[in-house]
Design an enzyme around this catalytic site. Sequence first.
Site, PDB file in Angstrom:
ATOM      1  N   LYS A 294       0.878  -1.215  -0.112  1.00 32.16           N
ATOM      2  CA  LYS A 294       0.108  -0.028   0.058  1.00 32.16           C
ATOM      3  C   LYS A 294       0.899   1.262   0.058  1.00 32.16           C
ATOM      4  CE  LYS A 294      -1.253   2.680   2.833  1.00 32.16           C
ATOM      5  NZ  LYS A 294      -1.162   3.945   2.020  1.00 32.16           N
TER       6      LYS A 294
ATOM      7  N   GLU B 155      10.645   0.927   9.995  1.00 33.94           N
ATOM      8  CA  GLU B 155      11.542   2.224   9.431  1.00 33.94           C
ATOM      9  C   GLU B 155      10.713   3.568   9.716  1.00 33.94           C
ATOM     10  OE1 GLU B 155      14.760   1.705   8.851  1.00 33.94           O
ATOM     11  OE2 GLU B 155      14.727  -0.240   8.374  1.00 33.94           O
TER      12      GLU B 155
ATOM     13  N   CYS C 107      14.012  10.999   6.130  1.00 36.18           N
ATOM     14  CA  CYS C 107      14.157  10.288   7.738  1.00 36.18           C
ATOM     15  C   CYS C 107      15.604  10.510   8.123  1.00 36.18           C
ATOM     16  CB  CYS C 107      13.796   8.851   7.857  1.00 36.18           C
ATOM     17  SG  CYS C 107      14.707   7.731   6.410  1.00 36.18           S
TER      18      CYS C 107
ATOM     19  N   GLU D  66      10.959  16.264  14.172  1.00 40.34           N
ATOM     20  CA  GLU D  66      11.469  16.109  12.685  1.00 40.34           C
ATOM     21  C   GLU D  66      10.832  17.344  11.968  1.00 40.34           C
ATOM     22  OE1 GLU D  66       9.706  12.514  11.278  1.00 40.34           O
ATOM     23  OE2 GLU D  66      11.687  12.113  10.290  1.00 40.34           O
TER      24      GLU D  66
HETATM   25  P1  NAD Z   1       3.078   8.722   7.479  1.00 39.26           P
HETATM   26  O1  NAD Z   1       3.371   7.732   8.974  1.00 39.26           O
HETATM   27  O2  NAD Z   1       2.196   9.702   7.829  1.00 39.26           O
HETATM   28  O3  NAD Z   1       2.502   7.481   6.257  1.00 39.26           O
HETATM   29  C1  NAD Z   1       3.296   6.590   5.920  1.00 39.26           C
HETATM   30  C2  NAD Z   1       2.450   5.587   5.320  1.00 39.26           C
HETATM   31  O4  NAD Z   1       1.424   5.109   6.227  1.00 39.26           O
HETATM   32  C3  NAD Z   1       1.592   5.968   4.177  1.00 39.26           C
HETATM   33  O5  NAD Z   1       1.234   4.862   3.166  1.00 39.26           O
HETATM   34  C4  NAD Z   1       0.335   6.455   4.863  1.00 39.26           C
HETATM   35  O6  NAD Z   1      -0.913   6.315   4.045  1.00 39.26           O
HETATM   36  C5  NAD Z   1       0.057   5.207   5.979  1.00 39.26           C
HETATM   37  N1  NAD Z   1      -0.670   5.571   7.219  1.00 39.26           N
HETATM   38  C6  NAD Z   1      -0.827   6.663   7.818  1.00 39.26           C
HETATM   39  N2  NAD Z   1      -1.609   6.255   8.758  1.00 39.26           N
HETATM   40  C7  NAD Z   1      -1.947   5.110   8.808  1.00 39.26           C
HETATM   41  C8  NAD Z   1      -2.622   4.250   9.609  1.00 39.26           C
HETATM   42  N3  NAD Z   1      -3.414   4.745  10.757  1.00 39.26           N
HETATM   43  N4  NAD Z   1      -2.708   2.718   9.156  1.00 39.26           N
HETATM   44  C9  NAD Z   1      -2.341   2.482   8.133  1.00 39.26           C
HETATM   45  N5  NAD Z   1      -1.469   3.176   7.270  1.00 39.26           N
HETATM   46  C10 NAD Z   1      -1.272   4.416   7.758  1.00 39.26           C
HETATM   47  O7  NAD Z   1       4.415   9.031   6.936  1.00 39.26           O
HETATM   48  P2  NAD Z   1       4.782  10.107   5.845  1.00 39.26           P
HETATM   49  O8  NAD Z   1       4.404  11.448   6.121  1.00 39.26           O
HETATM   50  O9  NAD Z   1       4.093   9.312   4.445  1.00 39.26           O
HETATM   51  O10 NAD Z   1       6.204   9.894   5.769  1.00 39.26           O
HETATM   52  C11 NAD Z   1       7.397  10.622   6.536  1.00 39.26           C
HETATM   53  C12 NAD Z   1       7.620   9.739   7.742  1.00 39.26           C
HETATM   54  O11 NAD Z   1       8.325   8.595   7.342  1.00 39.26           O
HETATM   55  C13 NAD Z   1       8.838  10.710   8.329  1.00 39.26           C
HETATM   56  O12 NAD Z   1       8.638  10.382   9.806  1.00 39.26           O
HETATM   57  C14 NAD Z   1      10.091   9.898   7.958  1.00 39.26           C
HETATM   58  O13 NAD Z   1      11.040  10.034   8.832  1.00 39.26           O
HETATM   59  C15 NAD Z   1       9.751   8.409   7.968  1.00 39.26           C
HETATM   60  N6  NAD Z   1      10.580   7.915   7.036  1.00 39.26           N
HETATM   61  C16 NAD Z   1      11.294   6.916   7.704  1.00 39.26           C
HETATM   62  C17 NAD Z   1      12.427   6.214   6.858  1.00 39.26           C
HETATM   63  C18 NAD Z   1      13.235   5.304   7.484  1.00 39.26           C
HETATM   64  O14 NAD Z   1      13.766   4.423   6.712  1.00 39.26           O
HETATM   65  N7  NAD Z   1      13.258   5.062   8.836  1.00 39.26           N
HETATM   66  C19 NAD Z   1      12.458   6.550   5.405  1.00 39.26           C
HETATM   67  C20 NAD Z   1      11.332   7.369   4.903  1.00 39.26           C
HETATM   68  C21 NAD Z   1      10.476   7.948   5.650  1.00 39.26           C
END
Ligand code: NAD
Length: 485
Positions: free
Chosen positions: A181, A257, A291, A388
């Site tokens: 997804k 992650e 991230c 962040e």
């Molecule tokens: P997010 O947590 O808002 O969303 C990530 C994914 O989760 C999306 O596909 C979103 O649709 C889904 N999602 C959101 N709420 C959900 C729920 N309640 N149940 C199931 N799925 C849900 O994060 P984002 O804004 O898309 O990405 C940014 C974040 O990702 C930052 O915190 C960044 O640090 C982190 N990130 C981490 C890494 C790593 O490898 N550690 C890499 C890239 C991004």
Amino acid sequence: MISEKELLDKVPRGLFIAGSWTDGGAGAFPVIDPATGETLVEIADATPEDGIRALDAAVAAQQEWAATPPRTRSDILRRAFDLLMARADEFALLMTLEMGKPLPEARGEVTYGGEFLRWFSEEAVRISGRYGLNPEGTGRMVISQRPVGPCFFITPWNFPLAMATRKIAPALAAGCTVVVKPAELTPLTTLAFVALLEEAGLPAGVVNVVTTTHSAALSGPIIADPRLRKLSFTGSTPVGKKLIAQAAEGVLRVSMELGGNAPFVVFDDADLDKAVDGAMLAKFRNIGQACTASNRFIVHRSVAGEFARRVTERVAAMRVGRGTEDGVQIGPLIDRKAVEGTEALVTDAVARGATVLAGGAPIEGPGTFFAPTVISGVAAGSSILREEIFGPVLAIATFEDEDEAVRLANDTEYGLVSYVFTRDLARGHRMIDRLETGMMGLNAGVVSNAAAPFGGVKQSGVGREGGLEGIHEFLSTKYTLIPAD
Ligand code: NAD
């Protein structure tokens, strides 16, 4: 070079389930270009029932895929790598359109994301075990590795290709089937990528993609389904915590992650030219939306003024614009909320005494742009040191001695990556031991590599992606005892 229109005309718009493109039960939703605010295309919106159909397909394909010879799995991944490299320009443009990053950076992500296909095509044929006599001499112990089974992947919007390939490639190499997804803000790259996997010879049902505006509603039933064996998520820490709790119910294997709050420590003996180059990369790559982006610049008081002067000169000269334009270094932030969040962090820091040296505010639309920014003299207690940033803001605080640098660097619940600049080798080694992060750049502003284990400690996550470790996230160790006589 393909035109934007030609590219968008051919991008798939459906759900990919059991090898077929289908409509979504919830209709369609728009994918927006963050540089213009305009709709690129509309794509299928999946319901929870569609999600379960995708899991049905992954479950149905699991046994046969696990029994597929490793060399066959490897060849498919390798073909996918070759196809991706041949179409690198198209994938780069697609990412720039839906996510906003400058085209050269998108091209870099195709290389980085592609490397996971090549690396795990090589790892697929090296899954091995152990065989030996037990210490008592009464039995032979066979230790083998089995695929964990059907997996569910949830990916973020900031690296639309690499965050997908970093999970999909090792899963396929290990013999697992998948439901993915992607983030609703950037789903097109994953759709184009799964079409490429099919072309590379991937059998129907092995990878299924569901795009949705109902992420939580769709994910819940999949995670609760007893046929699922593994949940792998990349995204924010708060969402990761919720997903871990849901996964606990079925005692699923999890890889998380999550967010970061990387310290970037510059000692007084650092090569300042290298530190400034490293800072520009660690901060402004991906418009600060990584991230691994350095969140806190912790600079020795004696060099802080000079460091700030040099980065400000570079930042003030940065070109902002739509990522498709020549020479652009800073594209838009992903959406309006991101602009407001970045502005709030800068406003709070300034209210607590920080000085704006460059930028400092959103740029009028269309599009969701924030000026590349440098602030110095950031006081302890400022939100920008705790949260962040996820935007192009370089925030400088100072320290007096090594112990204070370590204390400040570790003063966060996150632990993804740290960056340290020093010419003193012994100090560098001490920092490796003392900084509480899963990764470190020692005189380096970027650490990511498909051959390296990527991941965090503390609230930055669980598990590793890439490297020799990456495939083990998708394997279960099995021990068998065979009596010796
Ligand atoms: P997010 O947590 O808002 O969303 C990530 C994914 O989760 C999306 O596909 C979103 O649709 C889904 N999602 C959101 N709420 C959900 C729920 N309640 N149940 C199931 N799925 C849900 O994060 P984002 O804004 O898309 O990405 C940014 C974040 O990702 C930052 O915190 C960044 O640090 C982190 N990130 C981490 C890494 C790593 O490898 N550690 C890499 C890239 C991004």
